[in-house]
Design a protein around this motif. Structure first.
Motif: not given
Lengths: 615, 157
Positions: A301-307, A309-322
């Motif tokens: 799921v980290a291939g999804e853009s918002t996920a 970005m969350a991963s780069i921020e040091g969070q779990v790779a969860e997408p958010r609403a766009k």
């Protein structure tokens, strides 16, 4: 050497090219040591060459990455003759040096033999696998040792950057990319120029660009091979994009399972920094841009853009609403432009050739070329680059060389777990973004998994649904529970517990999962199920009604039998059977006790006469 | 993990919590898993709730919270490997080692894992034992490899 301006870059390029010219006629062994060939033993071959060459210093060993024809790895090209050797082993190295490199004699056994004509082929360009390709983005891999920036400069590298920085305004660059028709190669196919434009318009002091190399689609590895083999081209695309958008920081998010890609892009960044192609005041233009690397944690799921970005921020790779796009508020709530590796690698080509020339290639709605990984039940596994719009038949039969073992083609799966299966009836489909979507599949990142008559389509649907069930981040109930329920229904069907109405239930579950999920993973999760129901409904019905798996895959629905006519009573299957289900004496055809048999397939695997049949 | 080792990793990432994923990757690269004690120490150093660290450690596939065996046996279950019979190889290994993917044998000799795709599809189905690639795998061949009876030529990185 730190380059203060474009003229210094050109001077250096001239030097490098002149150096190469002086070497013309140089005896050289070009060896692919990309991940694919490494798996086939390229490092051992490399060592063997190194040992031999230590004794004769006039011969150079050049280690490149992927040439694309992975089926035939390890791949070697002997220069200056240009002879193409395939499936080279360490034992053959001294013969290659003695005969081909030193004396110019061709070793027929190492050449590619065209299975259709039976003729040996000497040069890469004459091999059918390569002949129909258009290797615009991927073709330079074979000329480049990815750890040497000079090799990239010799192919015209960073020329597009100079053109962009000193000959074009950011708006002109964006206009050029828009006119080129370039669409994102990562999955969705969104027009890249429009994305850039929106990000440029977003007002902020800090902006980011990201390169997505978290290639999670199983069976797709073109991004890795580009990053491993020609990292500077990706970096050049990113620098041009950053300049056009007005970003000063960039990130490369790369799968940690791709150690060689991580290593090579790291080396490339250091070299570019040292030369003044990255960092403060790039080539004296006043433009500042830095790139850092983030290694992925192995989440699809980290291939999804918002996920991502969350991963780069040091969070779990969860997408958010766009509802607010990432081009306005992305990484650390700043405008962020994310493209994948192949998209970025197309940018220097567009800037250098110009949008008009680029958009001549491809179809109405999909311009340029696309790299596909052609894998599965296919003779020529590998990475291919073709103009958009080539038909599936040309790809599978002409380039891919058809199906191994004389089996019958059944389907091509495109688009990874978000995509679908395309049946034989659609073999004339011109492959581009829109045609694949119309056929119920999608382009995705360009994985093409070929399936033959011994592939069960219900099993394939179950495989992908299980994958998605496992990789769903769990944030949306519809995706978390929807993929689980679809998996359970499919699992029942493959175990002979399918019921009337299951197909309709799957369709309903699929609809809800797609409609109610936030990100691309959930929205496309039903595609593998729905497309196989659409094209292969009869296989579902055979499982549900007749409790049969026509392809002979689903273990609870098949039996293994020994053909007494063919059995030579060698005893191999009896010896290997893990549950002692096989009986038979010498000279007496063997038999399988169906009550004991666990259908592991071992007997079929070891039988030298193909006497074990599956039904 | 020694505190000095952890300190070195943290310094490398400027003690920034947004680098947590990379910090955990580096710990796992050394320890082969994420030991509870180290994670507790990490929470203290970065002044983060332990739950925040565990949230990451349990989300990403790359991490293991239990020690892994001396030998890592990985079956590639990418699509190309799947259609060429990876499931049968995984079954064979599960039966032989008497563990499921993600588990370690009680004697800590073997850990069995799956991976989504390594992009070496020409070698499908692919088995990796201690980072050595063994291509065109068969169930029987996998068993002999485990028992050390067969040496495969296709060994790589």
């Amino acid at each position: 050497m730190y380059l203060k301006g474009p003229d210094e870059l050109e001077r250096l390029r001239k030097q490098v090219i002149e150096g190469k010219k002086a070497e013309e006629g140089q005896k050289r062994v070009v060896l692919c040591t990309g991940t694919g060939c490494r798996g086939a033993g390229a490092l051992e071959v490399s060592e063997a060459f190194q040992k031999e060459l230590d004794r004769s210093s006039d011969i150079e060993l050049k280690r490149t990455c992927c040439h694309g024809f992975c089926e035939r790895g390890p791949i070697t090209v002997i220069e200056p003759m240009g002879v193409f050797y395939q499936m080279v082993s360490p034992e053959q190295v001294s013969q290659i040096i003695a005969e081909t490199v030193k004396k110019g004699e061709v070793i027929e056994d190492l050449l590619y033999k065209d299975p259709k004509t039976g003729e040996n082929i000497r040069y890469e360009k004459d091999i059918p696998f390569y002949m129909r390709q258009m290797r615009l983005v991927f073709g330079h891999n074979r000329l480049i040792d990815p750890t040497r920036i000079e090799d990239y400069l010799a192919t015209g590298g960073y020329k597009a950057l100079t053109k962009a920085l000193f000959g074009m305004s950011p708006e002109q660059i964006i206009e050029e990319v828009k006119r080129s028709g370039l669409r994102g190669r990562g999955g969705g196919g969104f027009p890249a120029g429009r994305k850039w434009e929106n990000c440029r318009r977003a007002g902020a002091d800090v902006k980011y660009v990201i390169c997505n190399c978290d290639e999670g689609d199983p069976g797709a590895y073109m991004d890795r091979s580009l990053m491993e083999g020609n990292p500077h081209r990706v970096l050049e695309g990113m620098i041009i994009g950053a300049y056009a958008i007005g970003a000063s920081e960039g990130y490369v998010y790369v799968r940690n399972e791709y150690p060689l890609a991580v290593q090579n892009v790291g080396i490339a960044i250091k070299q570019a920094e040292k030369m003044g192609l990255l960092g403060e005041n790039i080539l004296g233009s006043g433009f500042k841009f830095t790139i850092s690397i983030n290694r992925g944690g192995g989440a699809f799921v980290a291939g999804e853009s918002t996920a991502l970005m969350a991963s780069i921020e040091g969070q779990v790779a969860e997408p958010r609403a766009k509802h607010i796009h990432t081009v306005e508020s992305g990484l650390w709530e700043r405008p962020t432009n994310l493209n994948n590796v192949e998209t970025w690698a197309n940018v220097p080509v567009i800037i250098e050739r110009g949008a008009d020339s680029y958009s001549n290639i491809g179809t109405e709605g999909s311009k340029g070329t696309k790299i596909f990984s052609l894998v599965g039940k296919i003779n020529n596994t590998g990475l291919i680059e073709v103009p958009m719009g080539m038909t599936l038949r040309e790809i599978v039969h002409d380039i891919g060389g058809g199906i191994p073992g004389g089996k019958k083609f059944k389907a091509v799966q495109t688009g990874g777990p978000s995509g679908g299966c395309i049946p034989e009836a659609l073999m004339e489909l011109p492959v581009d973004f829109d045609e694949l979507t119309k056929a119920g599949s999608m382009m995705g990142s360009g994985g093409m998994i070929v399936m033959d008559e011994s592939t069960c389509m219900v099993d394939v649907a179950k495989y992908f649904t299980n994958f998605l069930r496992d990789e769903s981040c769990g944030k949306c109930t519809s995706c978390r529970e929807g993929t689980l329920r679809m998996y359970e229904v499919l699992d029942d069907i493959t175990k002979g517990k399918g019921r009337e109405g299951d197909i309709e239930l799957l369709e309903e579950l699929g609809w809800v999962t797609a409609e109610a999920s936030l990100c691309g993973l959930g929205q496309t999760a039903p595609n593998p199920v729905l497309s196989t129901i659409h094209y292969f409904r009869d296989e579902y019905e055979a499982h549900i009604r007749d409790k049969k798996c026509p392809a002979g895959v689903c273990r609870d629905l098949i039996t293994y039998d020994i053909d007494t006519e063919l059995c030579i009573a060698c005893g191999k299957c009896k010896k290997e059977c893990p549950v002692e289900a096989i009986t038979g004496e010498k000279k007496v055809p063997h038999e399988i006790d169906q009550d004991k048999c666990i259908r592991c397939g071992t007997c079929m695997e070891v039988c030298p006469e193909d006497a074990v049949k599956v039904q | 993990m020694e505190n000095t080792q952890l300190e070195k990793i943290l310094k490398n990432y400027q003690y920034q919590d947004f680098n947590l994923l990379a910090i955990l990757q580096d710990i796992q690269a050394i320890e082969n898993y994420l030991p509870r004690g180290t994670l507790e120490e990490l929470a203290k150093r970065l002044d983060l709730p332990l739950a925040r660290i565990y949230k990451l450690a349990t989300f990403y596939r790359a991490f293991s919270l239990t020690p892994r065996g001396r030998h890592l046996v990985t079956v590639c279950t990418g699509t190309a490997c799947h259609v060429r019979g990876a499931a049968l190889i995984l079954d064979t290994l599960e039966r032989e080692l008497e563990i499921k993917p993600g588990e370690t044998t009680p004697d800590r000799e073997y850990t069995l894992e799956t991976v989504n795709c390594l992009g070496s599809c020409a070698l499908a189905p692919l088995l990796i034992i201690d980072s050595k690639y063994h291509g065109k795998m068969l169930g029987t061949k996998a068993l002999s490899l485990l028992k050390g009876e067969e040496k495969d030529v296709s060994e790589g990185s």
